[in-house]
Design a protein around this motif. Structure first.
Motif, PDB file in Angstrom:
ATOM      1  N   ASP A 106      50.207  72.935  50.625  1.00 56.60           N
ATOM      2  CA  ASP A 106      49.479  72.822  51.888  1.00 56.60           C
ATOM      3  C   ASP A 106      49.761  74.108  52.673  1.00 56.60           C
ATOM      4  O   ASP A 106      50.901  74.581  52.714  1.00 56.60           O
ATOM      5  CB  ASP A 106      50.000  71.598  52.653  1.00 56.60           C
ATOM      6  CG  ASP A 106      49.271  71.393  53.979  1.00 56.60           C
ATOM      7  OD1 ASP A 106      48.557  72.303  54.446  1.00 56.60           O
ATOM      8  OD2 ASP A 106      49.432  70.320  54.566  1.00 56.60           O
ATOM      9  N   ASN A 107      48.732  74.661  53.282  1.00 51.33           N
ATOM     10  CA  ASN A 107      48.950  75.951  53.943  1.00 51.33           C
ATOM     11  C   ASN A 107      49.763  75.865  55.235  1.00 51.33           C
ATOM     12  O   ASN A 107      50.289  76.864  55.701  1.00 51.33           O
ATOM     13  CB  ASN A 107      47.615  76.660  54.198  1.00 51.33           C
ATOM     14  CG  ASN A 107      46.619  75.768  54.910  1.00 51.33           C
ATOM     15  OD1 ASN A 107      47.015  74.845  55.623  1.00 51.33           O
ATOM     16  ND2 ASN A 107      45.345  76.039  54.730  1.00 51.33           N
TER      17      ASN A 107
ATOM     18  N   ASP B  39      37.982  80.351  54.199  1.00 46.18           N
ATOM     19  CA  ASP B  39      36.837  79.477  54.031  1.00 46.18           C
ATOM     20  C   ASP B  39      37.373  78.052  53.923  1.00 46.18           C
ATOM     21  O   ASP B  39      37.600  77.555  52.830  1.00 46.18           O
ATOM     22  CB  ASP B  39      36.161  79.967  52.733  1.00 46.18           C
ATOM     23  CG  ASP B  39      35.088  79.085  52.208  1.00 46.18           C
ATOM     24  OD1 ASP B  39      34.484  78.351  52.995  1.00 46.18           O
ATOM     25  OD2 ASP B  39      34.852  79.145  50.986  1.00 46.18           O
TER      26      ASP B  39
ATOM     27  N   LYS C  53      32.898  81.166  46.427  1.00 48.67           N
ATOM     28  CA  LYS C  53      32.025  82.110  47.115  1.00 48.67           C
ATOM     29  C   LYS C  53      31.933  83.401  46.308  1.00 48.67           C
ATOM     30  O   LYS C  53      32.853  83.740  45.564  1.00 48.67           O
ATOM     31  CB  LYS C  53      32.582  82.399  48.513  1.00 48.67           C
ATOM     32  CG  LYS C  53      32.734  81.167  49.392  1.00 48.67           C
ATOM     33  CD  LYS C  53      31.407  80.451  49.619  1.00 48.67           C
ATOM     34  CE  LYS C  53      31.528  79.248  50.534  1.00 48.67           C
ATOM     35  NZ  LYS C  53      32.369  78.163  50.031  1.00 48.67           N
TER      36      LYS C  53
ATOM     37  N   CYS D 194      39.488  79.152  44.433  1.00 50.17           N
ATOM     38  CA  CYS D 194      39.744  79.786  43.137  1.00 50.17           C
ATOM     39  C   CYS D 194      39.978  81.284  43.310  1.00 50.17           C
ATOM     40  O   CYS D 194      39.602  82.089  42.467  1.00 50.17           O
ATOM     41  CB  CYS D 194      38.647  79.463  42.142  1.00 50.17           C
ATOM     42  SG  CYS D 194      37.049  79.918  42.724  1.00 50.17           S
TER      43      CYS D 194
ATOM     44  N   THR E 269      38.998  83.820  45.385  1.00 48.92           N
ATOM     45  CA  THR E 269      38.010  84.877  45.604  1.00 48.92           C
ATOM     46  C   THR E 269      38.578  85.986  46.506  1.00 48.92           C
ATOM     47  O   THR E 269      38.472  87.173  46.183  1.00 48.92           O
ATOM     48  CB  THR E 269      36.719  84.299  46.219  1.00 48.92           C
ATOM     49  OG1 THR E 269      36.259  83.241  45.365  1.00 48.92           O
ATOM     50  CG2 THR E 269      35.633  85.348  46.346  1.00 48.92           C
TER      51      THR E 269
ATOM     52  N   ASP F  72      46.648  77.624  48.390  1.00 49.50           N
ATOM     53  CA  ASP F  72      45.747  76.485  48.174  1.00 49.50           C
ATOM     54  C   ASP F  72      46.579  75.327  47.662  1.00 49.50           C
ATOM     55  O   ASP F  72      47.483  75.507  46.857  1.00 49.50           O
ATOM     56  CB  ASP F  72      44.619  76.805  47.196  1.00 49.50           C
ATOM     57  CG  ASP F  72      43.437  75.860  47.421  1.00 49.50           C
ATOM     58  OD1 ASP F  72      42.432  76.299  47.996  1.00 49.50           O
ATOM     59  OD2 ASP F  72      43.539  74.673  47.051  1.00 49.50           O
TER      60      ASP F  72
ATOM     61  N   ARG G 226      45.572  73.056  45.758  1.00 44.87           N
ATOM     62  CA  ARG G 226      45.255  72.696  44.382  1.00 44.87           C
ATOM     63  C   ARG G 226      46.365  73.189  43.469  1.00 44.87           C
ATOM     64  O   ARG G 226      46.828  74.319  43.611  1.00 44.87           O
ATOM     65  CB  ARG G 226      43.954  73.368  43.933  1.00 44.87           C
ATOM     66  CG  ARG G 226      42.750  72.827  44.615  1.00 44.87           C
ATOM     67  CD  ARG G 226      41.534  73.563  44.078  1.00 44.87           C
ATOM     68  NE  ARG G 226      40.368  73.254  44.866  1.00 44.87           N
ATOM     69  CZ  ARG G 226      39.202  73.885  44.734  1.00 44.87           C
ATOM     70  NH1 ARG G 226      39.075  74.852  43.867  1.00 44.87           N
ATOM     71  NH2 ARG G 226      38.186  73.540  45.472  1.00 44.87           N
TER      72      ARG G 226
HETATM   73  C1  LIG Z   1      35.778  75.842  50.670  1.00 40.17           C
HETATM   74  S1  LIG Z   1      37.109  75.942  49.560  1.00 40.17           S
HETATM   75  C2  LIG Z   1      37.488  77.650  49.444  1.00 40.17           C
HETATM   76  C3  LIG Z   1      36.691  78.338  48.383  1.00 40.17           C
HETATM   77  C4  LIG Z   1      37.047  79.798  48.190  1.00 40.17           C
HETATM   78  N1  LIG Z   1      36.528  80.636  49.246  1.00 40.17           N
HETATM   79  C5  LIG Z   1      36.533  80.292  46.847  1.00 40.17           C
HETATM   80  O1  LIG Z   1      35.689  81.193  46.805  1.00 40.17           O
HETATM   81  O2  LIG Z   1      36.956  79.740  45.829  1.00 40.17           O
HETATM   82  C6  LIG Z   1      38.408  75.265  50.508  1.00 40.17           C
HETATM   83  C7  LIG Z   1      39.735  75.189  49.789  1.00 40.17           C
HETATM   84  O3  LIG Z   1      40.712  74.784  50.714  1.00 40.17           O
HETATM   85  C8  LIG Z   1      41.689  74.039  50.016  1.00 40.17           C
HETATM   86  N2  LIG Z   1      42.430  73.263  51.009  1.00 40.17           N
HETATM   87  C9  LIG Z   1      42.001  72.227  51.750  1.00 40.17           C
HETATM   88  N3  LIG Z   1      42.952  71.817  52.581  1.00 40.17           N
HETATM   89  C10 LIG Z   1      44.030  72.622  52.374  1.00 40.17           C
HETATM   90  C11 LIG Z   1      45.334  72.705  52.928  1.00 40.17           C
HETATM   91  N4  LIG Z   1      45.716  71.864  53.880  1.00 40.17           N
HETATM   92  N5  LIG Z   1      46.166  73.657  52.482  1.00 40.17           N
HETATM   93  C12 LIG Z   1      45.777  74.516  51.500  1.00 40.17           C
HETATM   94  N6  LIG Z   1      44.552  74.482  50.944  1.00 40.17           N
HETATM   95  C13 LIG Z   1      43.699  73.547  51.362  1.00 40.17           C
HETATM   96  C14 LIG Z   1      40.898  73.209  49.032  1.00 40.17           C
HETATM   97  O4  LIG Z   1      41.724  72.839  47.941  1.00 40.17           O
HETATM   98  C15 LIG Z   1      39.782  74.181  48.650  1.00 40.17           C
HETATM   99  O5  LIG Z   1      40.140  74.869  47.484  1.00 40.17           O
END
Ligand SMILES: C[S@@+](CC[C@H](N)C(=O)[O-])C[C@H]1O[C@@H](n2cnc3c(N)ncnc32)[C@H](O)[C@@H]1O
Ligand SMILES: [Zn+2]
Length: 477
Positions: free
Chosen positions: A15-16, A34, A248, A274, A276, A292, A294
């Motif tokens: 978690d960030n 993003d 993206k 992923c 980017t 991230d 994930r």
């Molecule tokens: C819209 S996507 C980002 C896509 C990225 N710009 C790309 O091109 O792959 C949002 C990301 O935020 C991550 N995410 C959501 N909540 C989060 C958190 N609390 N801490 C870290 N990552 C988180 C999700 O796992 C997801 O991969």
């Protein structure tokens, strides 16, 4: 500027929030990120343009949903105290749009407060938003970064629409917005202008062939034939595609990075997906940090750095000793991954209180009234949390003199759990009644918001202890 307390080129699979909180103040040059969009759908296919399932390990993938009653009351209280504008934006959103978006703003705002803190005064941020919340996010950004530090709202035309989307009655939605803010006015100097090459056969009005660098880039991207960015849809046929539903285009983030950072600068993406942004940074000689939650975040970095295609990557993934393989590849590229947050070495405060509520607040309290009273007396002594009165003066009867009350009143949505509870002497309890919050009461009894911090019981710490105690109990049942 702060001293960097984390490695360069590192991906955190967490978690960030704890990671951002662990980073020293003023250590980052550029944030390009993003966040999830509150789509209330599971992440798969949330970009909306193609149906694709996230296949590479689904651990840690949660649907984009936030609930108002899971927002921590103390967090809102502190925001009210320290950033009234942000508090008002969230409350106004709650009224005019609804509780879900307001809760999403809370989720995002705690993180934006930390992002603001870690940026250098010369740094800037690009925040990618879709239509669901962008108007509200912009107001939060104004509250956190200051309206005067707003630079642009970039409209990114996503690209090629086909299939049932074209059948929509009404205008077909086809853009995201990217909000660009500076940390301070000092950051305005750092901008490397971008140009689009002249189209073939372009002639000036005076008939002469064009000189110079090209057409200066405006704030609408991928909107005209000369803009060379590809759409995400086109990317779905390209080697760039990883299978992540919200990936993206690299070119989009490369443009941001070229314009608002210099080689050697540190670029952060707290919602890296992923990877980017890290890959775009890497391609342009910038240092990077990606975060991230994930579990396979590092896998993307490796595969994309090595130019491994999706199918190949999946085959590699199926092999044993994957972790070792990834470690080796990262080491080759002088990159790293971490599964624990960095530890602050600058001894500064975080920008937002360290609290997060992870149980449903509409549940009945797990402890009885008497149990909560006893727990708080045992842990925090016979002090009134409002005025610091020491009830041990009354000897054994002191405990009876302290009453169990709510920190955030029920009338303002405060819940009954232990981490929204406080002990108050009778006069304080009467003063506070059911309208005031504990912070308001403290301000009233001790005078001034600043003084509120010098109380014998630190509300942040107390609330954290209560939450831990509560979680301990919840795990038992
Ligand atoms: C819209 S996507 C980002 C896509 C990225 N710009 C790309 O091109 O792959 C949002 C990301 O935020 C991550 N995410 C959501 N909540 C989060 C958190 N609390 N801490 C870290 N990552 C988180 C999700 O796992 C997801 O991969
Ligand atoms: Zn009192």
């Amino acid at each position: 500027m702060g001293e960097q307390n984390f490695p360069d080129n590192v991906i955190y699979e967490l978690d960030n929030l704890p990671v951002l909180r662990g980073m020293n103040t003023e250590t980052v040059d550029l944030i390009a990120t993003d966040p999830p969009f509150n789509t209330k759908r599971n992440r798969s296919g949330s970009a909306g343009f193609y149906v694709d399932n996230w296949k590479w390990g689904d651990t840690g993938i949660l649907p984009d949903q936030w609930k108002w009653n899971e927002v921590h009351p103390i967090w809102l209280e502190e925001i009210k105290d320290e950033n009234k504008a942000l508090y008002d934006v969230i409350q106004a959103t709650r009224r005019c749009h609804g509780e879900d978006i307001a809760a999403f703003l809370c989720f995002l705002s705690v993180r934006l407060l930390e992002m603001h803190r870690v940026l250098k005064p010369t740094g800037s941020i690009y925040l990618h938003c879709d239509h669901t919340a962008n108007a509200y996010i912009r107001m939060c950004m104004d509250a956190i970064f200051g309206a005067k530090n707003f630079r642009n709202e970039i409209v990114w035309r996503i690209g090629w629409i086909s299939g049932f989307k074209t059948q929509k009655r009404g205008w077909i939605r086809n853009h995201d917005t990217i909000l660009y803010y500076l940390k301070t006015q000092k950051a305005a100097k750092l901008f490397n202008k971008e140009y689009i090459p002249y189209p073939e056969g372009y002639v000036r009005r005076d008939g002469k062939p064009p000189t110079g660098k090209g057409i200066p880039m405006e704030d609408t991207w991928n909107c005209n034939a000369a803009d060379v960015l590809d759409s995400i849809m086109i990317k779905s046929f390209s080697t760039e595609k990883t299978g992540s539903p919200d990936q993206k285009p690299l070119a989009l983030y490369e443009r941001i990075i070229r314009a608002s950072s210099n080689p050697g600068d540190l670029v952060l993406d707290p919602f890296a997906g992923c990877a980017t942004t890290p890959i775009a940074a890497h391609n342009h000689g910038r240092r990077w940090v990606g975060i991230d939650r994930r579990k396979d975040a590092r896998f993307h970095v490796v595969c994309r750095m090595l130019g491994i295609k999706k199918e190949e990557a999946e085959a590699i993934r199926a092999r044993p000793h994957l972790t070792n393989w990834i470690d080796k590849q990262l080491a080759k590229k002088d990159s790293h991954y971490r599964t624990t947050p960095p530890v602050r070495t600058d001894e500064g405060e975080t920008a937002a209180p360290i609290l997060e509520q992870i149980y449903p607040a509409d549940n009945r309290s797990v402890f009885s009234h008497a149990e909560m009273h006893k727990l708080l007396v045992e842990r925090f002594g016979l002090l009134c949390w409002g005025c610091d009165f020491d009830a041990s003066l009354y000897g054994d009867r002191g405990a009876r003199y302290l009453e169990l009350d709510h920190i955030n009143p029920r009338s303002a949505g405060g819940h009954n759990h232990l981490d929204n509870r406080a002990l108050l002497c009778s006069p304080c309890n009467r003063d506070k009644s059911d309208r005031m919050t504990l912070i308001e009461l403290r301000r009233k009894t001790m005078g001034g918001a600043r003084n509120a911090r010098k109380h014998r019981i630190d509300l942040r710490e107390a609330s954290m202890w209560c939450r831990d105690r509560l979680m301990q109990e919840l795990r038992k049942t």
